[in-house]
Design an enzyme around this catalytic site. Structure first.
Site: not given
Ligand SMILES: [Mg+2]
Length: 324
Positions: A130, A234
């Site tokens: 990230k 997702k």
């Protein structure tokens, strides 16, 4: 006669998760149980409001309304609730149980280095890190070190969680030209897909969409701008399973990477089943999320490692349900 019920869950992370959206201490969601013609099915509502999904309150109100009147139609923007109900109705039941390579998830900041070493030792070869959490200078400095450690042993995905602006995105893409990066994920916020497509043309680093894909109709809308993807899917956020599968059937050339939204075993199983149905995707799945919860909290079922395979029996879900 169908019988629908739901229960909430709350699951603290081992330590609060840091992303470009800020700190996240615990995952909250709903488990849905549906009895239909003597069959029991489970589904999980795992919203990500930062991505623009419904809230838990929206989901619980919609489920209560459905319990009251099963004929009601669910509004399409309740994507997580739709997915949970489709799973509970057995729509992924006949999906195969294929093993998947897993992308290890590195924490933001300096602890990424030690985490990468540990995951390499465990046999992982794809990693996600990230960015957009600390200063670009600090992150690029660390990124060089990560690539050095990775050299010849694996590949890195970077995820900015929509936390960069145009200039920072361009600076990252220029920086990444020299490194074996798989893609830069969602540098700019939803609404700025055209800018991301321009940058993806200009540099060799693929730009993957994630947050941008959360709204109903987004997959179809952005296939033209990003005909090869990559799209981070997702499953918890796709809405209707049937609509997703029909989109996929006609767009086999789009590179799809399946990814978790920090679900319990019920949502993970469903997501892995959906990924198993997709014979056009062999990308490592983004399920490094499993490690971010304590193993002993009772919500997990799959064994975390470089390979993940679905196949949990329904009584494991029944046990999870009873504990809530
Ligand atoms: Mg992402």
């Amino acid at each position: 006669m169908d019988s629908l019920a739901w229960k909430p869950y709350c699951r603290p992370f081992r330590s609060p998760l840091r992303t470009a959206h800020g700190e996240w201490p615990q995952r909250e969601g709903l488990i849905v149980r549906l009895e239909h013609e003597g069959q029991v099915g489970f589904g999980e509502v795992a919203p990500l409001e930062d991505f623009g999904t419904e809230s838990l309150l929206d989901a619980s109100e919609a489920l209560d309304a459905l319990i009251e009147d099963p004929e009601l139609e669910l509004p399409p923007e309740l994507v997580c609730t739709r997915f949970a109900l489709d799973c509970a109705a057995g729509m992924l039941e006949r999906a195969p149980a294929r093993p998947h390579h897993v992308a290890g998830l590195l924490p933001a900041g300096i602890t990424a280095y030690a985490a990468l070493q540990t995951l390499l030792d465990q046999g992982f070869t794809t990693f996600k890190w990230k960015i957009g959490v600390e200063s670009m200078e600090a992150e690029q400095h660390l990124c060089r070190e990560l690539f050095k450690l990775l050299h010849g042993k694996g590949i890195l995905r970077l995820d900015a969680n929509a936390g960069l602006d145009y200039a920072a995105t361009e600076a990252w893409m220029a920086f990444l030209e020299d490194y074996p990066v798989e893609f830069l994920e969602q540098p700019l916020p939803p609404g700025e897909e055209a800018s991301m497509a321009i940058l993806a043309e200009r540099y060799s680093v693929p730009v993957a969409l994630d947050e941008s894909l959360c709204q109903p109709g987004a997959l179809t809308a952005f296939t033209e701008l990003f005909p090869k993807g990559p799209f981070v899917i997702k499953p918890a956020l796709i809405g209707s399973v049937k609509s997703y599968l029909s989109w996929r059937a006609f767009r086999p050339g789009v590179r799809v990477v399946y990814s978790s939204a920090f679900e319990t075993a019920i949502g993970i199983e469903a997501a892995l089943r959906l990924a198993s149905m997709d014979e056009h995707s062999s990308a490592a799945v983004g399920f490094g999320t499993l490690e971010y919860f304590p193993h002993e909290d009772g919500f997990s079922g799959h064994i975390y490692g470089p390979i993940l395979t679905p196949g949990l029996p329904v009584d494991a879900f029944e046990r999870l349900w009873k504990r809530l």
